[in-house]
Design a protein around this motif. Structure first.
Motif, PDB file in Angstrom:
ATOM      1  N   ASP A   1       0.872  -1.188   0.000  1.00 14.59           N
ATOM      2  CA  ASP A   1       0.000   0.000   0.000  1.00 14.59           C
ATOM      3  C   ASP A   1       0.902   1.229   0.000  1.00 14.59           C
ATOM      4  OD1 ASP A   1      -1.524   2.210   0.646  1.00 14.59           O
ATOM      5  OD2 ASP A   1      -2.677   1.205   2.216  1.00 14.59           O
ATOM      6  N   LYS A   2       1.012   1.866  -1.171  1.00 18.52           N
ATOM      7  CA  LYS A   2       1.947   2.999  -1.308  1.00 18.52           C
ATOM      8  C   LYS A   2       1.247   4.347  -1.246  1.00 18.52           C
ATOM      9  CE  LYS A   2       4.163   1.285  -5.092  1.00 18.52           C
ATOM     10  NZ  LYS A   2       5.237   0.927  -6.039  1.00 18.52           N
ATOM     11  N   HIS A   3       0.057   4.378  -0.680  1.00 20.11           N
ATOM     12  CA  HIS A   3      -0.714   5.625  -0.715  1.00 20.11           C
ATOM     13  C   HIS A   3       0.028   6.792  -0.052  1.00 20.11           C
ATOM     14  CE1 HIS A   3      -4.020   8.238  -1.255  1.00 20.11           C
ATOM     15  NE2 HIS A   3      -4.367   8.292   0.008  1.00 20.11           N
ATOM     16  N   LEU A   4       0.766   6.505   0.993  1.00 23.46           N
ATOM     17  CA  LEU A   4       1.510   7.555   1.697  1.00 23.46           C
ATOM     18  C   LEU A   4       2.500   8.259   0.765  1.00 23.46           C
ATOM     19  CD1 LEU A   4       1.357   8.468   4.626  1.00 23.46           C
ATOM     20  CD2 LEU A   4       3.143   6.813   5.174  1.00 23.46           C
ATOM     21  N   TRP A   5       3.024   7.521  -0.194  1.00 23.32           N
ATOM     22  CA  TRP A   5       4.004   8.095  -1.126  1.00 23.32           C
ATOM     23  C   TRP A   5       3.400   9.211  -1.978  1.00 23.32           C
ATOM     24  CZ3 TRP A   5       7.354   3.521  -3.463  1.00 23.32           C
ATOM     25  CH2 TRP A   5       8.039   2.907  -2.394  1.00 23.32           C
ATOM     26  N   ASP A   6       2.084   9.206  -2.152  1.00 20.73           N
ATOM     27  CA  ASP A   6       1.442  10.285  -2.911  1.00 20.73           C
ATOM     28  C   ASP A   6       1.715  11.653  -2.273  1.00 20.73           C
ATOM     29  OD1 ASP A   6       0.409   8.266  -4.433  1.00 20.73           O
ATOM     30  OD2 ASP A   6      -1.617   8.372  -3.598  1.00 20.73           O
ATOM     31  N   PHE A   7       2.070  11.639  -0.980  1.00 21.87           N
ATOM     32  CA  PHE A   7       2.275  12.900  -0.261  1.00 21.87           C
ATOM     33  C   PHE A   7       3.748  13.260  -0.106  1.00 21.87           C
ATOM     34  CE2 PHE A   7      -1.810  11.232   0.969  1.00 21.87           C
ATOM     35  CZ  PHE A   7      -2.634  12.342   1.027  1.00 21.87           C
ATOM     36  N   GLN A   8       4.649  12.392  -0.578  1.00 23.17           N
ATOM     37  CA  GLN A   8       6.062  12.543  -0.216  1.00 23.17           C
ATOM     38  C   GLN A   8       6.673  13.886  -0.636  1.00 23.17           C
ATOM     39  OE1 GLN A   8       8.897  12.241  -2.413  1.00 23.17           O
ATOM     40  NE2 GLN A   8       8.054  11.306  -4.280  1.00 23.17           N
ATOM     41  N   GLU A   9       6.271  14.390  -1.794  1.00 21.50           N
ATOM     42  CA  GLU A   9       6.874  15.640  -2.261  1.00 21.50           C
ATOM     43  C   GLU A   9       6.580  16.801  -1.322  1.00 21.50           C
ATOM     44  OE1 GLU A   9       6.571  17.134  -6.495  1.00 21.50           O
ATOM     45  OE2 GLU A   9       6.377  14.949  -6.761  1.00 21.50           O
ATOM     46  N   LEU A  10       5.385  16.819  -0.769  1.00 24.94           N
ATOM     47  CA  LEU A  10       5.032  17.862   0.186  1.00 24.94           C
ATOM     48  C   LEU A  10       5.547  17.530   1.586  1.00 24.94           C
ATOM     49  CD1 LEU A  10       1.322  18.393  -0.888  1.00 24.94           C
ATOM     50  CD2 LEU A  10       3.179  20.050  -1.162  1.00 24.94           C
ATOM     51  N   LEU A  11       5.520  16.240   1.893  1.00 22.44           N
ATOM     52  CA  LEU A  11       5.815  15.808   3.267  1.00 22.44           C
ATOM     53  C   LEU A  11       7.281  15.968   3.641  1.00 22.44           C
ATOM     54  CD1 LEU A  11       4.739  14.395   5.858  1.00 22.44           C
ATOM     55  CD2 LEU A  11       5.293  12.215   4.783  1.00 22.44           C
ATOM     56  N   ILE A  12       8.189  15.521   2.774  1.00 19.12           N
ATOM     57  CA  ILE A  12       9.610  15.475   3.142  1.00 19.12           C
ATOM     58  C   ILE A  12      10.169  16.860   3.503  1.00 19.12           C
ATOM     59  CG2 ILE A  12      11.935  14.880   2.295  1.00 19.12           C
ATOM     60  CD1 ILE A  12      10.559  12.467   0.867  1.00 19.12           C
ATOM     61  N   PRO A  13       9.938  17.891   2.675  1.00 23.83           N
ATOM     62  CA  PRO A  13      10.466  19.212   3.073  1.00 23.83           C
ATOM     63  C   PRO A  13       9.881  19.732   4.386  1.00 23.83           C
ATOM     64  CG  PRO A  13       9.539  19.274   0.837  1.00 23.83           C
ATOM     65  CD  PRO A  13       9.274  17.926   1.371  1.00 23.83           C
ATOM     66  N   ARG A  14       8.634  19.434   4.662  1.00 22.34           N
ATOM     67  CA  ARG A  14       8.032  19.879   5.914  1.00 22.34           C
ATOM     68  C   ARG A  14       8.662  19.178   7.115  1.00 22.34           C
ATOM     69  NH1 ARG A  14       2.110  21.137   6.098  1.00 22.34           N
ATOM     70  NH2 ARG A  14       1.622  22.307   4.219  1.00 22.34           N
ATOM     71  N   VAL A  15       8.914  17.891   6.966  1.00 24.65           N
ATOM     72  CA  VAL A  15       9.555  17.136   8.046  1.00 24.65           C
ATOM     73  C   VAL A  15      10.966  17.678   8.269  1.00 24.65           C
ATOM     74  CG1 VAL A  15      10.435  14.843   8.689  1.00 24.65           C
ATOM     75  CG2 VAL A  15       8.148  15.076   7.704  1.00 24.65           C
TER      76      VAL A  15
END
Ligand SMILES: *[C@@H]1O[C@H](CO)[C@@H](O)[C@H](O)[C@H]1NC(C)=O
Ligand SMILES: *[C@@H]1O[C@H](CO)[C@@H](O)[C@H](O)[C@H]1NC(C)=O
Ligand SMILES: *[C@@H]1O[C@H](CO)[C@@H](O)[C@H](O)[C@H]1NC(C)=O
Length: 412
Positions: free
Chosen positions: A383-397
């Protein structure tokens, strides 16, 4: 008879007693600054008092933790606009679900009285949610609040925590409330950063000062005075805390993300669900366990800048267990707080509305933890649904980790 005491402001007083009847006695004497206030000469603990006029004939609800064995006649005494009221008898409602523990989440309910009485020296509890005219959803400050029941021990899972909070934000959460008994040193810094910014509300929860809290959920298995560091009490407290300011409340743990699978965010999910189920205020969301010991083979999200950060990297764990429909405790919830009276962890106990189970292909929980099944891919689904957010998520983290000085900067 024992007296429980509450303060009451000018503002809400006008709704109950005409001005000329207010007496001249001044009060309160000592208002509790604590989240847990012991009742003198008993083994009971008070947490917080809320106006709640959804139950006929009872105006006030005090979320409490009571010893099952001790029964005292209880009364409420109110300090209204600086003057004392007469006392009114309290009705005591222990929550049905207590998993065998001697200390139980309990609602103490009272009616607001009409006449004054004599002063007393007890510690007073502030009364909240007095803004009873608020009924429009539009007036609410928050769309979504996540209530995280208890942080205890030396929990220091920083990476998963930051990733999870940033995912909440991307999904449209406006506020996260956490009840903190204790935590690890790094996580404590993260909590400070999020609190300063206003996204996180950390409520001190020194339950271990008063009781011997159980680290487990079942008395017969783990012993102790009270279920899971008082988890049931904090969940209920959080619902009442959110009632006048948040449209929806998500009741889930720190390592769980309630994830829409067909909508971009929680608001479009809820708009769709409420159109389908207009009378419903309780939505049960199915848990999905993603094994933290199975890594995604390409390791593409094994990022160098996170090497020094303690904790689990949820982007690396995309294998979830096949659902086990025999487990009964597999739901967490999205609720409308004003539709709920009492909650447990996996279900509501008392509600003014319908409940629905949301199909897992519409919304499910991403819960990265130890798997209950043996490692090996055959019983897991990708289930790779979380990866759909990676571009936004990684810089915020990264941004947050820089602030806690855990980020490894390769430009140095
Ligand atoms: C409650 O009372 C029962 C019966 O009297 C007793 O066995 C038990 O130890 C008591 N529990 C607590 C927590 O006081
Ligand atoms: C209230 O407390 C004070 C000191 O804490 C004491 O002197 C006084 O007698 C008490 N009054 C009552 C009514 O208990
Ligand atoms: C709540 O959701 C609405 C609709 O999506 C949005 O316009 C509004 O800005 C949100 N409010 C907050 C506080 O996030």
């Amino acid at each position: 008879p024992l007296l429980l005491l509450f303060t009451f402001s000018d503002f809400s007083m006008q709704n109950y007693i005409p001005r000329h009847e207010w007496p001249t006695v001044t009060c309160p004497f000592l208002v509790s600054q604590q989240t847990i206030t012991p009742i003198d000469d008993t083994r009971h603990l008070l947490v917080s008092g809320y106006m709640d006029q959804r139950v006929k004939g009872l105006d006030v609800r005090i979320i409490s933790i009571f010893n099952k064995n001790a029964t005292h006649p209880m009364h409420c005494l109110f300090c209204c606009a600086g003057s004392l009221s007469t006392s009114t008898p309290a009705s005591v409602f222990p929550h049905r679900e207590n998993f065998g523990f001697p200390y139980v989440t309990t609602d103490v309910m009272c009616q607001i009285p009409q006449y004054p009485t004599k002063p007393s020296n007890h510690t007073w509890l502030p009364l909240r949610n007095r803004n009873k005219h608020l009924s429009d959803q539009e007036q609410l400050k928050f769309n979504f609040t996540v209530c995280i029941s208890n942080l205890f021990g030396d929990y220091d899972n920083v990476l998963q925590f930051v990733q999870t909070l940033e995912m909440y934000r991307l999904l449209g959460v406006d506020r996260v409330v956490i009840y903190k008994t204790s935590c690890g040193r790094n996580l404590d810094r993260v909590l400070q950063i999020y609190s300063q910014e206003g996204f996180l509300e950390v409520v001190p929860w020194p339950i271990d000062k008063y009781l011997n809290p159980s680290p487990g959920w079942l008395f017969s298995r783990s012993g102790g005075d009270v279920h899971y560091f008082g988890q049931m009490t904090t969940l209920n407290e959080c619902i009442y805390r959110s009632m006048e300011r948040s449209c929806y409340v998500l009741l889930n743990d720190m390592d769980e993300i309630i994830m829409p699978y067909q909508h971009n965010n929680l608001m479009s999910l809820m708009d769709a669900l409420q159109t389908q189920h207009p009378e419903t205020g309780v939505f049960l969301i199915e848990n999905q366990i993603f094994s933290k010991t199975i890594f995604e083979p390409s390791r593409r999200f094994h990022l160098p800048q996170w090497e020094r950060v303690p904790g689990v990297n949820i982007l690396e764990h995309i294998y979830k267990e096949k659902p086990n429909r025999r487990i009964s405790h597999r739901y967490k919830m999205i609720i409308q707080p004003r539709m709920v009276e009492q909650t447990s962890v996996h279900r509501v106990i008392k509600t003014f509305s319908n409940k629905v189970k949301v199909p897992v292909d519409i919304c499910g929980i991403i819960h990265v933890r130890d798997s209950y099944q043996e490692p090996g891919y055959k019983d897991f689904r990708m289930d790779k649904h979380l990866w759909d957010f990676q571009e936004l998520l990684i810089p915020r983290v990264d941004e947050v980790l820089k602030k806690v000085e855990l980020y490894k900067d390769y430009d140095d």
